[in-house]
Design a protein around this motif. Structure first.
Motif, PDB file in Angstrom:
ATOM      1  N   TYR A 212       0.806  -1.218   0.000  1.00  0.00           N
ATOM      2  CA  TYR A 212       0.000   0.000   0.000  1.00  0.00           C
ATOM      3  C   TYR A 212       0.840   1.270   0.000  1.00  0.00           C
ATOM      4  CZ  TYR A 212      -4.052  -2.898   1.290  1.00  0.00           C
ATOM      5  OH  TYR A 212      -5.053  -3.846   1.323  1.00  0.00           O
ATOM      6  N   LYS A 213       1.874   1.286   0.846  1.00  0.00           N
ATOM      7  CA  LYS A 213       2.679   2.494   1.019  1.00  0.00           C
ATOM      8  C   LYS A 213       4.153   2.140   1.129  1.00  0.00           C
ATOM      9  CE  LYS A 213      -0.087   6.159   1.354  1.00  0.00           C
ATOM     10  NZ  LYS A 213       0.139   7.458   0.702  1.00  0.00           N
ATOM     11  N   VAL A 214       5.001   3.079   0.692  1.00  0.00           N
ATOM     12  CA  VAL A 214       6.449   2.923   0.831  1.00  0.00           C
ATOM     13  C   VAL A 214       7.063   4.213   1.341  1.00  0.00           C
ATOM     14  CG1 VAL A 214       6.837   1.099  -0.867  1.00  0.00           C
ATOM     15  CG2 VAL A 214       6.674   3.477  -1.642  1.00  0.00           C
ATOM     16  N   ASP A 215       8.244   4.090   1.938  1.00  0.00           N
ATOM     17  CA  ASP A 215       9.067   5.251   2.268  1.00  0.00           C
ATOM     18  C   ASP A 215      10.491   4.929   1.855  1.00  0.00           C
ATOM     19  OD1 ASP A 215       9.662   7.788   3.089  1.00  0.00           O
ATOM     20  OD2 ASP A 215       9.467   7.411   5.233  1.00  0.00           O
ATOM     21  N   PHE A 216      11.304   5.980   1.635  1.00  0.00           N
ATOM     22  CA  PHE A 216      12.635   5.800   1.052  1.00  0.00           C
ATOM     23  C   PHE A 216      13.563   6.874   1.605  1.00  0.00           C
ATOM     24  CE2 PHE A 216      14.887   5.445  -3.393  1.00  0.00           C
ATOM     25  CZ  PHE A 216      15.950   4.798  -2.794  1.00  0.00           C
ATOM     26  N   LYS A 217      14.453   6.472   2.509  1.00  0.00           N
ATOM     27  CA  LYS A 217      15.401   7.408   3.106  1.00  0.00           C
ATOM     28  C   LYS A 217      16.745   6.717   3.330  1.00  0.00           C
ATOM     29  CE  LYS A 217      12.179  10.429   5.674  1.00  0.00           C
ATOM     30  NZ  LYS A 217      10.903   9.725   5.520  1.00  0.00           N
ATOM     31  N   GLN A 218      17.831   7.476   3.117  1.00  0.00           N
ATOM     32  CA  GLN A 218      19.183   6.991   3.423  1.00  0.00           C
ATOM     33  C   GLN A 218      19.459   5.609   2.819  1.00  0.00           C
ATOM     34  OE1 GLN A 218      21.345   8.947   5.014  1.00  0.00           O
ATOM     35  NE2 GLN A 218      19.894  10.538   5.599  1.00  0.00           N
ATOM     36  N   GLY A 219      18.902   5.343   1.640  1.00  0.00           N
ATOM     37  CA  GLY A 219      19.125   4.074   0.986  1.00  0.00           C
ATOM     38  C   GLY A 219      18.337   2.912   1.572  1.00  0.00           C
ATOM     39  N   ILE A 220      17.368   3.223   2.430  1.00  0.00           N
ATOM     40  CA  ILE A 220      16.518   2.207   3.062  1.00  0.00           C
ATOM     41  C   ILE A 220      15.082   2.396   2.591  1.00  0.00           C
ATOM     42  CG2 ILE A 220      15.633   1.294   5.241  1.00  0.00           C
ATOM     43  CD1 ILE A 220      18.597   0.713   4.790  1.00  0.00           C
ATOM     44  N   VAL A 221      14.406   1.293   2.285  1.00  0.00           N
ATOM     45  CA  VAL A 221      13.006   1.330   1.853  1.00  0.00           C
ATOM     46  C   VAL A 221      12.156   0.562   2.856  1.00  0.00           C
ATOM     47  CG1 VAL A 221      11.361   0.561   0.091  1.00  0.00           C
ATOM     48  CG2 VAL A 221      13.574   1.518  -0.599  1.00  0.00           C
ATOM     49  N   SER A 222      11.062   1.175   3.312  1.00  0.00           N
ATOM     50  CA  SER A 222      10.083   0.455   4.132  1.00  0.00           C
ATOM     51  C   SER A 222       8.821   0.267   3.320  1.00  0.00           C
ATOM     52  CB  SER A 222       9.788   1.203   5.439  1.00  0.00           C
ATOM     53  OG  SER A 222       9.196   2.466   5.196  1.00  0.00           O
ATOM     54  N   ALA A 223       8.142  -0.865   3.533  1.00  0.00           N
ATOM     55  CA  ALA A 223       6.986  -1.219   2.715  1.00  0.00           C
ATOM     56  C   ALA A 223       5.862  -1.768   3.590  1.00  0.00           C
ATOM     57  CB  ALA A 223       7.380  -2.262   1.667  1.00  0.00           C
ATOM     58  N   ALA A 224       4.654  -1.230   3.380  1.00  0.00           N
ATOM     59  CA  ALA A 224       3.473  -1.626   4.149  1.00  0.00           C
ATOM     60  C   ALA A 224       2.621  -2.562   3.309  1.00  0.00           C
ATOM     61  CB  ALA A 224       2.670  -0.386   4.546  1.00  0.00           C
ATOM     62  N   GLY A 225       2.517  -3.825   3.718  1.00  0.00           N
ATOM     63  CA  GLY A 225       1.916  -4.828   2.866  1.00  0.00           C
ATOM     64  C   GLY A 225       0.537  -5.321   3.251  1.00  0.00           C
ATOM     65  N   GLN A 226      -0.254  -5.621   2.236  1.00  0.00           N
ATOM     66  CA  GLN A 226      -1.565  -6.238   2.430  1.00  0.00           C
ATOM     67  C   GLN A 226      -1.427  -7.646   3.016  1.00  0.00           C
ATOM     68  OE1 GLN A 226      -4.425  -5.809  -0.803  1.00  0.00           O
ATOM     69  NE2 GLN A 226      -5.083  -7.921  -0.517  1.00  0.00           N
ATOM     70  N   THR A 252       3.352   3.381   6.402  1.00  0.00           N
ATOM     71  CA  THR A 252       4.686   3.245   6.986  1.00  0.00           C
ATOM     72  C   THR A 252       5.441   4.561   6.866  1.00  0.00           C
ATOM     73  OG1 THR A 252       6.764   1.991   6.915  1.00  0.00           O
ATOM     74  CG2 THR A 252       5.710   2.434   4.809  1.00  0.00           C
ATOM     75  N   GLY A 253       6.460   4.722   7.685  1.00  0.00           N
ATOM     76  CA  GLY A 253       7.320   5.897   7.607  1.00  0.00           C
ATOM     77  C   GLY A 253       8.654   5.620   8.270  1.00  0.00           C
ATOM     78  N   LEU A 254       9.720   6.172   7.707  1.00  0.00           N
ATOM     79  CA  LEU A 254      11.063   6.054   8.263  1.00  0.00           C
ATOM     80  C   LEU A 254      11.475   7.368   8.904  1.00  0.00           C
ATOM     81  CD1 LEU A 254      12.677   4.228   5.234  1.00  0.00           C
ATOM     82  CD2 LEU A 254      12.710   3.306   7.564  1.00  0.00           C
ATOM     83  N   SER A 255      12.189   7.306  10.021  1.00  0.00           N
ATOM     84  CA  SER A 255      12.746   8.518  10.602  1.00  0.00           C
ATOM     85  C   SER A 255      13.880   9.015   9.708  1.00  0.00           C
ATOM     86  CB  SER A 255      13.253   8.251  12.020  1.00  0.00           C
ATOM     87  OG  SER A 255      14.405   7.422  11.992  1.00  0.00           O
ATOM     88  N   PRO A 256      14.287  10.282   9.831  1.00  0.00           N
ATOM     89  CA  PRO A 256      15.332  10.821   8.946  1.00  0.00           C
ATOM     90  C   PRO A 256      16.623  10.011   8.927  1.00  0.00           C
ATOM     91  CG  PRO A 256      14.251  12.606  10.107  1.00  0.00           C
ATOM     92  CD  PRO A 256      13.715  11.337  10.700  1.00  0.00           C
ATOM     93  N   SER A 257      17.012   9.440  10.063  1.00  0.00           N
ATOM     94  CA  SER A 257      18.233   8.635  10.125  1.00  0.00           C
ATOM     95  C   SER A 257      17.988   7.181   9.733  1.00  0.00           C
ATOM     96  CB  SER A 257      18.807   8.669  11.545  1.00  0.00           C
ATOM     97  OG  SER A 257      17.985   7.918  12.421  1.00  0.00           O
ATOM     98  N   THR A 258      16.724   6.792   9.636  1.00  0.00           N
ATOM     99  CA  THR A 258      16.226   5.424   9.408  1.00  0.00           C
ATOM    100  C   THR A 258      16.490   4.506  10.602  1.00  0.00           C
ATOM    101  OG1 THR A 258      18.148   4.380   8.295  1.00  0.00           O
ATOM    102  CG2 THR A 258      16.644   5.676   6.927  1.00  0.00           C
ATOM    103  N   LYS A 259      16.893   5.069  11.736  1.00  0.00           N
ATOM    104  CA  LYS A 259      17.065   4.243  12.927  1.00  0.00           C
ATOM    105  C   LYS A 259      15.722   3.737  13.436  1.00  0.00           C
ATOM    106  CE  LYS A 259      21.398   6.349  14.508  1.00  0.00           C
ATOM    107  NZ  LYS A 259      22.050   7.146  15.584  1.00  0.00           N
ATOM    108  N   ARG A 260      14.664   4.496  13.132  1.00  0.00           N
ATOM    109  CA  ARG A 260      13.322   4.103  13.566  1.00  0.00           C
ATOM    110  C   ARG A 260      12.401   3.976  12.356  1.00  0.00           C
ATOM    111  NH1 ARG A 260      12.723   7.922  19.038  1.00  0.00           N
ATOM    112  NH2 ARG A 260      14.237   6.704  20.260  1.00  0.00           N
ATOM    113  N   VAL A 261      11.488   3.029  12.452  1.00  0.00           N
ATOM    114  CA  VAL A 261      10.526   2.822  11.376  1.00  0.00           C
ATOM    115  C   VAL A 261       9.143   2.627  11.998  1.00  0.00           C
ATOM    116  CG1 VAL A 261      11.001   0.328  11.277  1.00  0.00           C
ATOM    117  CG2 VAL A 261       9.981   1.479   9.302  1.00  0.00           C
TER     118      VAL A 261
END
Length: 318
Positions: A212-226, A252-261
């Motif tokens: 459904y949704k993605v985020d993309f920061k610091q070379g890291i991708v998070s993905a919210a799946g059905q 989904t969302g990544l923090s600026p440093s990607t330490k948190r998701v």
């Protein structure tokens, strides 16, 4: 029975280590939120009531409202268009909205208090997401899972590429806006070069259904799946891991440093915050009333969320 007990025990253990938090601010908006963007100290909110509202979260006031003209629906009635997608760059605002005709979109830019239409239903563009790449170019996501770069000055597409036959869901830009990750109903993610449209990486294997949704920061991708998988990929290596949820994951969302998701992990629309590297849950944000559609980190401890209702929420982890 033993297996059920173990699962319940593990879930309880996770909750015991996580802080249960309520929103620090609830922002009432003009209509159901469809899209939300953070720009400097402002939160841009697009709604199904034909408006883009700009909210200064430091002074806690709305500073600007852009209202689009009504459109005619299939019954012949005049209604406010749904604003699917919004953005801002250097004093220029972007609005992608419903045209009321055949599933096609209207695209607008607003600058110096003047709203200019870039394309309409006549152009037959079934785009559902748009973001500025620079002041003169706009990246589009089509329902047909095509990626396109639209030039404002020429009102022509620089390119349009078909990523797959699957239905488009979302895209997210990296910080430099040089790359974008596109998600679709197949679960496969495509990373493209935004200047050329060339696919430079395919991420797959973690999600087996609609992302459904993605985020993309610091070379890291998070993905919210059905498929109830909260996935995180390294965009360079293509490797990743996922966390199993109890419900469909809509945001989904990544923090600026990607330490948190952050992921929306249950049917109560709570937001779970994890340490990305360890997958340890550190907080659960409770209070969202409807299905989540956007999660945006301002910094490592402050984030905003919106859902299918008229309230945007602000949260603090400390």
């Amino acid at each position: 029975m033993k297996k059920i007990f173990i699962v319940l025990f593990l879930n309880l253990a996770c909750l015991q280590g996580a802080s249960l938090l309520s929103p620090v601010l609830e922002i009432g908006v003009n209509g159901t939120t469809k899209d939300m963007v953070l720009y400097g100290n402002s939160l841009l909110i697009g709604t199904d009531n034909g408006v883009l509202q700009v909210y200064d979260y430091e002074s806690r006031v709305f500073t600007k409202t852009i209202t689009l003209p009504e459109v005619q629906d299939f019954m012949g009635d005049m209604i406010a268009p749904r604003v699917y997608s919004i953005d801002q760059i250097e004093g220029r605002y972007l609005l992608l909205s419903d045209s009321g005709k055949g599933g096609y979109a209207n695209l607008w830019v607003h600058e110096n208090n003047v709203t200019t239409q870039l394309f309409s239903s006549v152009d037959k563009k079934a785009a559902i997401k748009a973001r500025f790449i620079n002041k003169d170019q706009i990246l589009l996501g089509y329902l047909s899972n095509e990626a396109a770069l639209f030039d404002i000055k020429s009102k022509e597409e620089v390119y349009r590429i078909q990523l797959s036959e699957s239905k488009f869901s979302d895209f997210a830009l990296n910080e430099a806006k040089t790359q974008a990750v596109y998600s679709c109903e197949s679960g496969v993610l495509n990373i493209i070069d935004t200047a050329t449209g060339k696919v430079i990486k395919v991420l797959k294997g973690l999600n087996l259904d609609n992302v459904y949704k993605v985020d993309f920061k610091q070379g890291i991708v998070s993905a919210a799946g059905q498929d109830r998988r909260a996935s995180v990929y390294d965009a360079l290596t293509g490797k990743g891991e996922y966390i199993e949820a109890s419900f469909l994951i809509y945001a989904t969302g990544l923090s600026p440093s990607t330490k948190r998701v952050a992921f929306a992990m249950d049917e109560k629309n709570n937001i779970s915050i994890y340490i990305r590297s360890t997958k340890v849950k550190i907080a659960e944000l409770q209070g969202q009333k409807s299905t989540l559609n956007n999660i945006i980190f301002k910094d490592e401890n402050t984030l905003f969320s919106s859902s299918d209702d008229e309230t945007v929420m602000m949260w603090r982890l400390k």
